[in-house]
Design a protein around this motif. Structure first.
Motif, mmCIF file in Angstrom:
data_model
loop_
_atom_site.group_PDB
_atom_site.id
_atom_site.type_symbol
_atom_site.label_atom_id
_atom_site.label_comp_id
_atom_site.label_asym_id
_atom_site.label_seq_id
_atom_site.Cartn_x
_atom_site.Cartn_y
_atom_site.Cartn_z
ATOM 1 N N GLY A 15 47.742 50.307 59.145
ATOM 2 C CA GLY A 15 47.291 48.828 59.785
ATOM 3 C C GLY A 15 47.332 47.759 58.961
ATOM 4 N N ILE A 16 47.682 47.766 57.770
ATOM 5 C CA ILE A 16 47.489 46.817 56.715
ATOM 6 C C ILE A 16 48.507 45.947 56.831
ATOM 7 C CG2 ILE A 16 47.460 46.149 54.264
ATOM 8 C CD1 ILE A 16 45.702 48.738 53.642
ATOM 9 N N PRO A 17 49.899 46.306 56.897
ATOM 10 C CA PRO A 17 51.069 45.264 56.825
ATOM 11 C C PRO A 17 50.944 44.172 57.867
ATOM 12 C CG PRO A 17 51.841 47.240 56.519
ATOM 13 C CD PRO A 17 50.302 47.642 56.975
ATOM 14 N N ASN A 18 50.117 44.428 58.892
ATOM 15 C CA ASN A 18 50.002 43.280 59.920
ATOM 16 C C ASN A 18 49.396 41.824 59.596
ATOM 17 O OD1 ASN A 18 47.998 42.184 62.260
ATOM 18 N ND2 ASN A 18 49.863 42.539 63.217
ATOM 19 N N ALA A 19 48.493 42.327 58.458
ATOM 20 C CA ALA A 19 47.998 41.096 57.806
ATOM 21 C C ALA A 19 47.486 41.619 56.516
ATOM 22 C CB ALA A 19 46.950 40.433 58.496
ATOM 23 N N TYR A 69 54.839 44.503 53.311
ATOM 24 C CA TYR A 69 53.942 44.192 52.131
ATOM 25 C C TYR A 69 52.660 44.915 52.376
ATOM 26 C CZ TYR A 69 51.158 41.498 48.706
ATOM 27 O OH TYR A 69 50.493 41.277 47.744
ATOM 28 N N PHE A 70 51.777 45.488 51.557
ATOM 29 C CA PHE A 70 50.713 46.014 51.785
ATOM 30 C C PHE A 70 49.613 45.448 51.094
ATOM 31 C CE2 PHE A 70 53.730 49.320 52.601
ATOM 32 C CZ PHE A 70 53.210 50.125 53.798
ATOM 33 N N GLY A 71 49.905 44.393 50.467
ATOM 34 C CA GLY A 71 48.889 43.656 49.675
ATOM 35 C C GLY A 71 48.762 44.126 48.182
ATOM 36 N N GLU A 72 48.022 43.463 47.307
ATOM 37 C CA GLU A 72 47.680 43.947 45.869
ATOM 38 C C GLU A 72 48.932 44.149 45.327
ATOM 39 O OE1 GLU A 72 44.979 44.108 44.389
ATOM 40 O OE2 GLU A 72 43.665 43.529 46.402
ATOM 41 N N ALA A 103 39.265 45.834 57.332
ATOM 42 C CA ALA A 103 40.304 47.026 57.537
ATOM 43 C C ALA A 103 39.899 48.257 58.145
ATOM 44 C CB ALA A 103 40.399 47.648 56.053
ATOM 45 N N LYS A 104 38.399 48.681 58.406
ATOM 46 C CA LYS A 104 37.875 49.544 59.116
ATOM 47 C C LYS A 104 38.258 49.056 60.635
ATOM 48 C CE LYS A 104 34.923 51.780 55.938
ATOM 49 N NZ LYS A 104 33.322 51.786 55.808
ATOM 50 N N GLN A 105 38.175 48.037 61.053
ATOM 51 C CA GLN A 105 38.252 47.506 62.263
ATOM 52 C C GLN A 105 39.780 47.673 62.773
ATOM 53 O OE1 GLN A 105 36.659 43.405 62.970
ATOM 54 N NE2 GLN A 105 34.890 44.106 61.968
ATOM 55 N N ARG A 106 40.533 47.335 61.972
ATOM 56 C CA ARG A 106 41.908 47.587 62.006
ATOM 57 C C ARG A 106 42.429 48.772 62.311
ATOM 58 N NH1 ARG A 106 46.610 45.684 64.486
ATOM 59 N NH2 ARG A 106 48.460 46.189 63.337
ATOM 60 N N GLN A 107 42.006 49.694 61.307
ATOM 61 C CA GLN A 107 42.079 51.333 61.499
ATOM 62 C C GLN A 107 41.793 51.580 62.984
ATOM 63 O OE1 GLN A 107 39.303 53.916 60.111
ATOM 64 N NE2 GLN A 107 40.835 55.021 58.982
ATOM 65 N N LYS A 108 40.653 51.317 63.493
ATOM 66 C CA LYS A 108 40.315 51.445 64.838
ATOM 67 C C LYS A 108 41.223 50.980 65.812
ATOM 68 C CE LYS A 108 35.198 51.916 64.070
ATOM 69 N NZ LYS A 108 33.783 51.554 63.968
ATOM 70 N N VAL A 162 51.337 51.218 66.415
ATOM 71 C CA VAL A 162 50.663 50.007 66.558
ATOM 72 C C VAL A 162 51.797 48.750 66.418
ATOM 73 C CG1 VAL A 162 50.450 49.914 64.105
ATOM 74 C CG2 VAL A 162 48.536 48.747 65.507
ATOM 75 N N GLU A 163 52.864 49.281 65.816
ATOM 76 C CA GLU A 163 54.173 48.258 65.698
ATOM 77 C C GLU A 163 55.137 48.031 66.944
ATOM 78 O OE1 GLU A 163 53.632 45.982 63.414
ATOM 79 O OE2 GLU A 163 52.165 46.498 62.248
ATOM 80 N N ASP A 164 55.311 49.182 67.161
ATOM 81 C CA ASP A 164 56.732 49.267 68.090
ATOM 82 C C ASP A 164 56.726 50.792 68.928
ATOM 83 O OD1 ASP A 164 59.065 49.060 69.126
ATOM 84 O OD2 ASP A 164 60.059 48.976 67.370
ATOM 85 N N HIS A 165 55.835 50.937 69.741
ATOM 86 C CA HIS A 165 55.838 52.051 70.270
ATOM 87 C C HIS A 165 57.173 52.617 71.367
ATOM 88 C CE1 HIS A 165 54.623 49.701 73.906
ATOM 89 N NE2 HIS A 165 54.919 50.824 74.717
ATOM 90 N N ARG A 166 57.728 51.509 71.505
ATOM 91 C CA ARG A 166 59.276 52.078 72.106
ATOM 92 C C ARG A 166 60.413 52.082 70.946
ATOM 93 N NH1 ARG A 166 56.881 49.257 76.454
ATOM 94 N NH2 ARG A 166 57.353 47.227 75.500
#
Length: 230
Positions: A185-189, A152-155, A202-207, A69-73
Protein backbone atom coordinates in the motif's frame (compact mmCIF):
# COMPACT_ATOMS: atom_id res chain seq x y z
CA UNK A 1 -31.99 27.03 -35.45
CA UNK A 2 -29.43 27.05 -38.24
CA UNK A 3 -27.22 29.42 -36.25
CA UNK A 4 -27.30 27.08 -33.25
CA UNK A 5 -26.34 24.13 -35.45
CA UNK A 6 -23.43 26.10 -36.88
CA UNK A 7 -22.25 27.04 -33.39
CA UNK A 8 -22.43 23.41 -32.27
CA UNK A 9 -20.57 22.30 -35.39
CA UNK A 10 -17.81 24.86 -34.84
CA UNK A 11 -17.55 23.86 -31.18
CA UNK A 12 -17.22 20.18 -32.08
CA UNK A 13 -14.57 20.90 -34.71
CA UNK A 14 -12.70 23.05 -32.19
CA UNK A 15 -12.77 20.33 -29.53
CA UNK A 16 -11.63 17.69 -32.02
CA UNK A 17 -8.79 19.95 -33.14
CA UNK A 18 -7.69 20.53 -29.56
CA UNK A 19 -7.90 16.81 -28.88
CA UNK A 20 -5.78 15.94 -31.90
CA UNK A 21 -3.24 18.58 -30.90
CA UNK A 22 -2.96 17.17 -27.38
CA UNK A 23 -2.63 13.60 -28.68
CA UNK A 24 0.00 14.77 -31.16
CA UNK A 25 1.99 16.51 -28.44
CA UNK A 26 1.75 13.43 -26.24
CA UNK A 27 2.96 11.21 -29.07
CA UNK A 28 5.88 13.56 -29.69
CA UNK A 29 6.79 13.41 -26.00
CA UNK A 30 6.74 9.60 -26.13
CA UNK A 31 8.86 9.47 -29.30
CA UNK A 32 11.34 11.97 -27.90
CA UNK A 33 11.73 9.99 -24.68
CA UNK A 34 12.20 6.63 -26.35
CA UNK A 35 14.59 8.01 -28.99
CA UNK A 36 16.88 9.42 -26.30
CA UNK A 37 16.98 6.20 -24.29
CA UNK A 38 15.50 3.07 -25.94
CA UNK A 39 13.18 0.93 -23.83
CA UNK A 40 15.52 -2.06 -23.85
CA UNK A 41 18.32 0.12 -22.51
CA UNK A 42 16.09 1.46 -19.74
CA UNK A 43 15.09 -2.05 -18.73
CA UNK A 44 18.67 -3.30 -18.66
CA UNK A 45 19.65 -0.37 -16.43
CA UNK A 46 16.86 -1.25 -14.01
CA UNK A 47 17.89 -4.91 -13.92
CA UNK A 48 21.45 -3.92 -13.07
CA UNK A 49 20.34 -2.37 -9.77
CA UNK A 50 22.16 -3.83 -6.79
CA UNK A 51 18.93 -4.73 -5.01
CA UNK A 52 16.89 -5.67 -8.07
CA UNK A 53 14.10 -7.97 -6.91
CA UNK A 54 12.94 -10.84 -9.10
CA UNK A 55 9.27 -11.67 -8.98
CA UNK A 56 10.05 -15.15 -7.61
CA UNK A 57 11.65 -13.50 -4.57
CA UNK A 58 8.38 -11.86 -3.58
CA UNK A 59 5.55 -13.56 -1.65
CA UNK A 60 2.54 -14.41 -3.79
CA UNK A 61 0.27 -12.50 -1.44
CA UNK A 62 2.28 -9.34 -2.08
CA UNK A 63 1.65 -9.68 -5.82
CA UNK A 64 -2.05 -10.23 -5.19
CA UNK A 65 -2.16 -7.18 -2.94
CA UNK A 66 -0.48 -4.96 -5.54
CA UNK A 67 -2.78 -6.10 -8.33
CA UNK A 68 -5.86 -5.69 -6.14
CA UNK A 69 -5.14 -2.14 -5.09
CA UNK A 70 -3.36 -0.81 -8.17
CA UNK A 71 -4.80 -2.55 -11.23
CA UNK A 72 -7.15 -5.50 -10.72
CA UNK A 73 -7.60 -5.99 -14.48
CA UNK A 74 -3.83 -6.09 -15.03
CA UNK A 75 -3.79 -9.52 -16.67
CA UNK A 76 -6.78 -8.69 -18.89
CA UNK A 77 -5.85 -5.40 -20.59
CA UNK A 78 -3.16 -4.38 -23.06
CA UNK A 79 -1.66 -1.71 -20.84
CA UNK A 80 -4.64 0.65 -20.97
CA UNK A 81 -7.76 0.09 -18.88
CA UNK A 82 -10.54 1.94 -20.69
CA UNK A 83 -13.02 1.28 -17.88
CA UNK A 84 -10.70 2.77 -15.25
CA UNK A 85 -9.89 5.76 -17.46
CA UNK A 86 -13.59 6.42 -18.06
CA UNK A 87 -14.36 6.27 -14.34
CA UNK A 88 -11.41 8.51 -13.50
CA UNK A 89 -12.38 11.03 -16.19
CA UNK A 90 -15.91 11.32 -14.83
CA UNK A 91 -14.63 11.80 -11.28
CA UNK A 92 -12.06 14.37 -12.44
CA UNK A 93 -14.73 16.33 -14.30
CA UNK A 94 -16.98 16.30 -11.25
CA UNK A 95 -14.15 17.56 -9.06
CA UNK A 96 -12.83 19.96 -11.72
CA UNK A 97 -9.31 18.69 -11.02
CA UNK A 98 -7.15 15.57 -11.25
CA UNK A 99 -8.43 13.55 -8.30
CA UNK A 100 -8.18 10.07 -9.81
CA UNK A 101 -5.60 8.74 -12.22
CA UNK A 102 -7.02 5.56 -13.69
CA UNK A 103 -3.48 4.46 -14.50
CA UNK A 104 -2.66 0.79 -14.97
CA UNK A 105 0.47 -0.81 -13.56
CA UNK A 106 1.99 -0.54 -17.04
CA UNK A 107 1.20 3.17 -17.19
CA UNK A 108 2.71 3.67 -13.76
CA UNK A 109 5.82 1.84 -14.92
CA UNK A 110 5.98 4.15 -17.96
CA UNK A 111 5.79 7.16 -15.68
CA UNK A 112 8.36 5.74 -13.26
CA UNK A 113 11.02 5.10 -15.88
CA UNK A 114 10.43 7.85 -18.44
CA UNK A 115 8.26 10.69 -17.19
CA UNK A 116 7.67 12.93 -14.20
CA UNK A 117 4.87 12.80 -11.63
CA UNK A 118 3.46 16.04 -13.06
CA UNK A 119 -0.28 15.80 -13.74
CA UNK A 120 -0.59 17.05 -17.30
CA UNK A 121 -2.74 15.67 -20.11
CA UNK A 122 0.19 15.65 -22.54
CA UNK A 123 2.21 13.48 -20.19
CA UNK A 124 -0.75 11.13 -19.72
CA UNK A 125 -1.02 10.70 -23.49
CA UNK A 126 2.72 10.02 -23.75
CA UNK A 127 2.28 7.49 -20.96
CA UNK A 128 -0.39 5.68 -22.98
CA UNK A 129 1.86 5.33 -26.03
CA UNK A 130 4.76 4.19 -23.85
CA UNK A 131 2.55 1.63 -22.13
CA UNK A 132 1.55 0.12 -25.46
CA UNK A 133 5.24 -0.08 -26.37
CA UNK A 134 6.05 -1.84 -23.10
CA UNK A 135 3.20 -4.33 -23.48
CA UNK A 136 4.36 -5.09 -27.01
CA UNK A 137 7.85 -6.02 -25.84
CA UNK A 138 7.36 -7.60 -22.41
CA UNK A 139 4.96 -10.10 -20.88
CA UNK A 140 2.83 -9.35 -17.83
CA UNK A 141 5.14 -10.91 -15.26
CA UNK A 142 8.11 -9.03 -16.69
CA UNK A 143 6.16 -5.78 -16.52
CA UNK A 144 5.09 -6.46 -12.96
CA UNK A 145 8.66 -7.28 -11.96
CA UNK A 146 9.91 -4.01 -13.45
CA UNK A 147 7.15 -2.14 -11.64
CA UNK A 148 8.24 -3.66 -8.32
CA UNK A 149 11.73 -2.33 -8.97
CA UNK A 150 10.81 1.22 -9.95
CA UNK A 151 8.16 2.12 -7.37
CA UNK A 152 9.09 4.43 -4.53
CA UNK A 153 8.48 3.06 -1.03
CA UNK A 154 9.87 6.03 0.89
CA UNK A 155 13.08 6.25 2.93
CA UNK A 156 15.14 6.06 -0.28
CA UNK A 157 13.79 2.62 -1.22
CA UNK A 158 12.99 1.94 -4.88
CA UNK A 159 12.75 -1.85 -4.90
CA UNK A 160 10.78 -4.35 -2.84
CA UNK A 161 14.02 -5.81 -1.52
CA UNK A 162 15.23 -2.43 -0.28
CA UNK A 163 11.86 -1.70 1.32
CA UNK A 164 11.46 -5.06 3.07
CA UNK A 165 14.97 -4.81 4.47
CA UNK A 166 14.46 -1.21 5.56
CA UNK A 167 11.07 -1.61 7.21
CA UNK A 168 11.09 -5.22 8.39
CA UNK A 169 14.76 -6.19 8.47
CA UNK A 170 14.24 -9.23 6.26
CA UNK A 171 14.29 -10.47 2.68
CA UNK A 172 11.04 -10.07 0.69
CA UNK A 173 10.24 -13.79 0.67
CA UNK A 174 10.32 -13.87 4.47
CA UNK A 175 7.73 -11.13 4.93
CA UNK A 176 4.59 -12.17 6.76
CA UNK A 177 1.24 -11.71 5.04
CA UNK A 178 0.65 -8.71 7.30
CA UNK A 179 3.95 -7.10 6.29
CA UNK A 180 3.56 -7.89 2.59
CA UNK A 181 0.14 -6.28 2.39
CA UNK A 182 1.34 -3.31 4.40
CA UNK A 183 4.21 -2.80 1.97
CA UNK A 184 1.93 -3.07 -1.08
CA UNK A 185 0.00 0.00 0.00
CA UNK A 186 2.93 2.38 0.45
CA UNK A 187 3.82 3.40 -3.16
CA UNK A 188 0.45 5.11 -3.60
CA UNK A 189 1.72 7.91 -1.33
CA UNK A 190 5.07 7.06 0.31
CA UNK A 191 5.29 10.15 2.50
CA UNK A 192 1.70 9.81 3.69
CA UNK A 193 1.86 6.07 4.40
CA UNK A 194 5.38 6.09 5.80
CA UNK A 195 5.81 3.26 8.30
CA UNK A 196 8.30 5.32 10.28
CA UNK A 197 6.50 8.67 10.27
CA UNK A 198 2.81 7.79 9.93
CA UNK A 199 2.32 4.20 11.14
CA UNK A 200 -1.39 4.70 11.84
CA UNK A 201 -2.04 6.00 8.32
CA UNK A 202 -0.03 3.08 6.98
CA UNK A 203 -2.34 0.71 8.86
CA UNK A 204 -5.38 2.47 7.44
CA UNK A 205 -3.94 2.04 3.96
CA UNK A 206 -3.26 -1.62 4.70
CA UNK A 207 -6.94 -2.10 5.53
CA UNK A 208 -7.87 -0.46 2.22
CA UNK A 209 -5.63 -2.94 0.41
CA UNK A 210 -7.15 -5.86 2.32
CA UNK A 211 -10.66 -4.68 1.46
CA UNK A 212 -9.69 -4.62 -2.22
CA UNK A 213 -8.26 -8.12 -1.92
CA UNK A 214 -11.55 -9.31 -0.45
CA UNK A 215 -13.50 -7.51 -3.16
CA UNK A 216 -11.51 -9.18 -5.93
CA UNK A 217 -11.59 -12.62 -4.28
CA UNK A 218 -7.92 -12.85 -3.34
CA UNK A 219 -8.85 -13.16 0.34
CA UNK A 220 -11.88 -14.26 2.30
CA UNK A 221 -13.05 -12.18 5.23
CA UNK A 222 -11.87 -14.91 7.58
CA UNK A 223 -8.38 -14.93 6.05
CA UNK A 224 -8.25 -11.15 6.23
CA UNK A 225 -9.20 -11.17 9.91
CA UNK A 226 -6.41 -13.64 10.69
CA UNK A 227 -3.86 -11.50 8.86
CA UNK A 228 -4.85 -8.41 10.82
CA UNK A 229 -4.32 -10.35 14.03
CA UNK A 230 -0.65 -11.00 13.19
Amino acid sequence: MKVIKNIIFVAIVFLISIGLLVVGNGYDMYKDAISKIPLTEKVETIKEKENYTKIEEVPEIYIKAVISVEDHRFYKHNGIDIIAIGRATINDIKAMSFVEGGSTITQQLSKNIYFTQEKKITRKIAEVFMSLEIEKNYNKDEILELYLNTSYFGEGCYTVKEASRKYFGKEPKKMTDYEAIMLAGIPNAPSVYSLTKNPELAKQRQKQVINKMIEYKYLTQSEADKILEQ
